[in-house]
Design a protein around this motif. Structure first.
Motif, PDB file in Angstrom:
ATOM      1  N   GLN A  58      63.792  69.553 -69.608  1.00 31.29           N
ATOM      2  CA  GLN A  58      62.718  68.001 -68.894  1.00 31.29           C
ATOM      3  C   GLN A  58      62.946  67.360 -70.544  1.00 31.29           C
TER       4      GLN A  58
ATOM      5  N   ALA B 195      60.448  65.145 -61.908  1.00 35.44           N
ATOM      6  CA  ALA B 195      59.478  64.878 -62.509  1.00 35.44           C
ATOM      7  C   ALA B 195      59.713  63.713 -63.359  1.00 35.44           C
ATOM      8  N   LEU B 196      60.955  63.184 -63.617  1.00 41.64           N
ATOM      9  CA  LEU B 196      61.241  61.905 -64.298  1.00 41.64           C
ATOM     10  C   LEU B 196      61.698  61.031 -63.854  1.00 41.64           C
TER      11      LEU B 196
ATOM     12  N   GLU C 120      58.093  59.790 -63.198  1.00 43.96           N
ATOM     13  CA  GLU C 120      57.718  59.271 -63.733  1.00 43.96           C
ATOM     14  C   GLU C 120      57.606  57.494 -63.891  1.00 43.96           C
TER      15      GLU C 120
ATOM     16  N   HIS D  78      54.649  67.069 -65.333  1.00 47.86           N
ATOM     17  CA  HIS D  78      55.195  66.282 -66.038  1.00 47.86           C
ATOM     18  C   HIS D  78      55.049  66.574 -67.631  1.00 47.86           C
ATOM     19  N   HIS D  79      56.108  66.634 -68.643  1.00 48.93           N
ATOM     20  CA  HIS D  79      56.066  67.595 -69.637  1.00 48.93           C
ATOM     21  C   HIS D  79      55.065  66.733 -70.460  1.00 48.93           C
TER      22      HIS D  79
END
Length: 364
Positions: free
Chosen positions: A46, A232-233, A236, A323-324
């Motif tokens: 990520q 995940a991105l 976001e 998410h990171h």
């Protein structure tokens, strides 16, 4: 409480990518089967994407090529986007709706001067291509499924050109600034924030089409990122995805999809009456939210798991991810009437009840 899995139109499974042989590759499942979920370091992947230093294998996506002099006017008449003036090299997004305005397909389109290239969700190109072929009538268009010959790579870039013979689709999300903010009257935003504050503005993304036989050579020496990282991105950025945020009832307004995929002042198309009616007279019956999930356990809800207020089901998880920076998060579709300060929970298939703080995406 049982889960209610959204209905998704049937797709054809994609063949396994040769990049699954890369060191550390763990295969994805479900809609993303055929490519890697991650390559051993999903958090690092990520962060590499955010820095613009990685490439994602999206070779499971479908690819259609529509050639012929009538291609743009024909697609313009069938879908939600204005396409008649699409210039060679330009990208856009369009939806194919049902007669009642429900989202049936999401089309990523780029024209190369001779043909329109369309990428679809994995396997969806079969049904979409067959439907388009039936709609040709006497028009000068040819529809070809070229998925076997062309593959898609995802890159964190907004550049419209790349090395190689294939076209490049640049993701327009979150799109033009609405009229109230000095932009175009042909777009509309249902988001709870102004476009300048939209989290999608920080996500650069494009799809590069490459000859399938050249796929391993095109990523040689580059950092690979799996769908754990790309999803995940996307979550976001509040970016809707067909087959994840959609079900058999979805209309574009619920996901704030008008901003990149629907032109409000073009000619008639299938489903236009619903689009216009909801836009002009009311609000959609459901709305997209971002859920910040309790991270004290290893559980994550799955696509289709319930979102509840107390013991009452009020929505459905569509995409969950780790998410990171944000930790465990999810997109979900909930009832429009749900209070924005409601204390929600997501019910995972394991039986875990996860506290879920609501961040409004589509304004009620």
């Amino acid at each position: 409480m049982t889960t209610a899995t959204p209905s998704t139109p049937a797709t054809v499974p994609a063949p396994a990518s040769p990049l699954l042989a890369a060191p550390g590759a763990v295969a994805a499942e479900g809609l993303d089967a055929g490519v890697a979920w991650h390559y051993g370091d999903p958090v690092g992947e990520q962060r590499a994407l955010v820095r613009g230093e990685a490439v994602a294998d999206l070779s499971h996506r479908g690819v259609l090529r529509v050639a012929g002099p009538d291609r743009l006017s024909w697609l313009h008449s069938l879908t939600t986007q204005s396409l008649t003036s699409l210039a060679p090299g330009d990208s856009t997004e369009s939806l194919l709706l049902s007669p009642t305005g429900r989202v049936e397909h999401d089309l990523h389109l780029v024209d190369d001067g001779e043909a329109v290239w369309i990428t679809t969700e994995p396997g969806a190109q079969v049904a979409l291509g067959a439907w388009l072929d039936r709609m040709r009538f006497t028009l000068r268009v040819e529809v070809a499924d070229v998925t076997a010959d062309w593959a898609v790579l995802g890159e964190p870039s907004r550049e419209a050109s790349a090395d190689g013979p294939g076209p490049v689709w640049v993701d327009p999300w979150p799109g033009a600034t609405p009229l109230a903010e000095g932009g175009s009257a042909d777009t509309a935003s249902y988001a709870a924030v102004a476009t300048l504050d939209h989290p999608g503005r920080d996500r650069a993304w494009r799809e590069v089409l490459v000859p399938r036989a050249e796929l391993p050579a095109r990523v040689a020496g580059r950092r690979l990122a799996g769908t754990w990282a790309t999803e995940a991105l996307r979550v976001e950025a509040w970016r809707p995805r067909w087959g994840r945020e959609t079900d058999e009832r979805t209309i574009p307004h619920e996901l704030d999809w008008l901003r990149t995929a629907v032109h409000l002042h073009k000619g008639c198309y299938r489903g236009q009456e619903t689009v216009a009616k909801v836009h002009n007279l009311g609000r959609p019956p459901r709305r997209l939210v971002l859920l910040h999930l309790d991270g004290s356990t290893h559980d994550l809800p799955a696509h289709g798991d319930d979102v509840v207020l107390g013991d009452k089901r009020v929505g459905t998880v569509t995409t969950a991810a780790r998410h990171h920076e944000l930790g465990p998060v999810a997109l979900a579709v909930v009832k429009r009437s749900l209070p924005v300060d409601a204390q929600l929970s997501a019910l995972a298939a394991s039986g875990a009840r996860l506290a879920a703080a609501q961040e409004v995406v589509v304004a009620p």
